[in-house]
Design a protein around this motif. Structure first.
Motif, PDB file in Angstrom:
ATOM      1  N   ALA A 115      41.501  41.253  32.450  1.00 53.13           N
ATOM      2  CA  ALA A 115      41.003  42.162  33.482  1.00 53.13           C
ATOM      3  C   ALA A 115      41.209  43.604  33.041  1.00 53.13           C
ATOM      4  O   ALA A 115      42.253  43.959  32.483  1.00 53.13           O
ATOM      5  N   VAL A 138      41.390  37.052  38.556  1.00 52.44           N
ATOM      6  CA  VAL A 138      40.144  37.736  38.918  1.00 52.44           C
ATOM      7  C   VAL A 138      39.254  36.779  39.705  1.00 52.44           C
ATOM      8  O   VAL A 138      39.063  35.629  39.309  1.00 52.44           O
ATOM      9  N   SER A 161      41.495  39.819  43.635  1.00 53.80           N
ATOM     10  CA  SER A 161      41.891  39.968  42.233  1.00 53.80           C
ATOM     11  C   SER A 161      43.178  40.769  42.134  1.00 53.80           C
ATOM     12  O   SER A 161      43.525  41.527  43.039  1.00 53.80           O
TER      13      SER A 161
END
Length: 350
Positions: A115, A138, A161
């Motif tokens: 991420a 996520v 997330s």
């Protein structure tokens, strides 16, 4: 927004200052980045747009777009992936069709991409190698507090997330291991998860390059492999912090084997070297290349852990490294069945 065909207007901007009036009556295409999603959507609404299509600015799947209080952002908005955005712009399309299907669980093709908002090590002050390990974080379907109007609205669940999603995965994995092996200690559970993770995580920008131990730790957790652990390490990483220039520094890793058979491992080193790949991946995303061997450190060629016993594996940062050098990578222990690995990290200072 009802299903149908809509005209597109590409702003070719992030929409943070304003949105071109040409978006009026159209779905505005806006780039992700710089400001909040609510600000982008509010600016599009002010320009007369009837919807917003956000193009992601990093590799991987689109993310849920959180709302920020205080903006007049009551407008349909959706995000598409970076690659899909590039393809859309290359096509020159001026219209798009919108429809909706509900699907709770999706297995994406863009897996194991770090991420873009994931925090990285080393730690401040002591320069310890962190994170230990990575996990799913996520677009996770999670329970939600209905009184949270920003993330949840009136729904009892939402796709969320962040660390708030990845941490429960690790905690849950630890609970599963404890249920399977009630005699394992916290340190053994940690080692099982950390030292048997999959070293597969890729960079946030392109989704193709490897990232270093201060971005992924030992990789993405693999619970099924961790559950079969027969050897543990303590500590779970060779975290040197700052080492003094001109002086070799050693660190001992204790390997424990509770089984009735000795375990012999071949020891090898995978060196990580940061690389921006011609400026395509900013250094902050910690991408780089992997090579076999690292002459800046010394490890034994093999190690044997006795049955129902333990032994020590010594890792040494060699002298002669220039001031400011960052020494990092992974040390691999291969037995042919119960393989494990751990990160090493050191900064050469005064």
């Amino acid at each position: 927004m009802p299903a149908g065909s809509f005209n597109l207007f590409d702003t070719h901007s992030n929409g943070c200052a304003s949105v071109d009036p040409g978006a009026s009556g159209n779905v505005a295409i806006i780039d992700r980045g710089v400001c909040t999603f609510s600000q982008k959507v509010a600016n599009a609404k002010a320009a007369g747009a009837i919807g917003v299509l956000i193009i992601n600015n990093v590799a991987g799947d689109p993310i849920p777009m959180a709302r920020t209080a205080g903006f007049d952002d009551d407008l349909p908005a959706v995000m598409i992936g970076l690659n899909e955005g590039v393809a859309l712009r290359a096509s020159g399309a001026t219209t798009a069709s919108a429809g909706a299907t509900f699907q709770e669980f999706v297995t994406p093709a863009n897996k194991d991409i770090l991420a873009s908002f994931s925090s990285q090590g080393p730690t401040l002050v002591d320069l310890a190698a962190k994170p230990d390990v990575t996990s799913v974080g996520v677009n996770v379907l999670s329970s939600c507090v209905e009184t949270d109007p920003i993330d949840c609205g009136e729904a009892p669940w939402a796709f969320l997330s962040g660390t708030s999603m990845s941490t429960p995965h690790i905690a849950g994995s630890a609970a599963v291991l404890l249920q399977l092996h009630s005699d394992w200690t916290p340190a053994q559970i940690k080692s099982a998860l950390v030292n048997r993770a999959d070293l597969v995580v890729k960079d946030s920008i392109t989704g193709t390059h490897d990232v270093g131990p201060t971005a992924q730790g030992t990789g993405r957790e693999n619970l099924s492999v961790a559950a079969d652990a027969t050897t543990w390490m303590d500590p779970s990483a060779a975290s040197f912090g700052k080492v003094t220039v001109g002086h070799p520094t050693s660190l001992n890793i204790t390997l424990s084997n509770p089984t009735g058979s000795s375990q012999m491992y071949a020891v090898s080193v995978t060196k990580f070297t940061p690389d921006t790949f011609g400026g395509t991946v900013p250094s902050v995303f910690d991408a780089g290349t992997l090579t076999s061997g690292d002459n800046r450190i010394t490890v034994p060629g093999s190690v044997t852990v006795p049955a129902n016993g333990s032994t020590t594996l010594t890792v040494t940062v060699n002298s002669g490294q220039p001031l400011g050098t960052v020494i990092q990578g992974w040390i691999d222990l291969n037995s042919g069945s119960d393989d494990l690995h751990f990160a090493y990290y050191a900064q050469v200072g005064q």
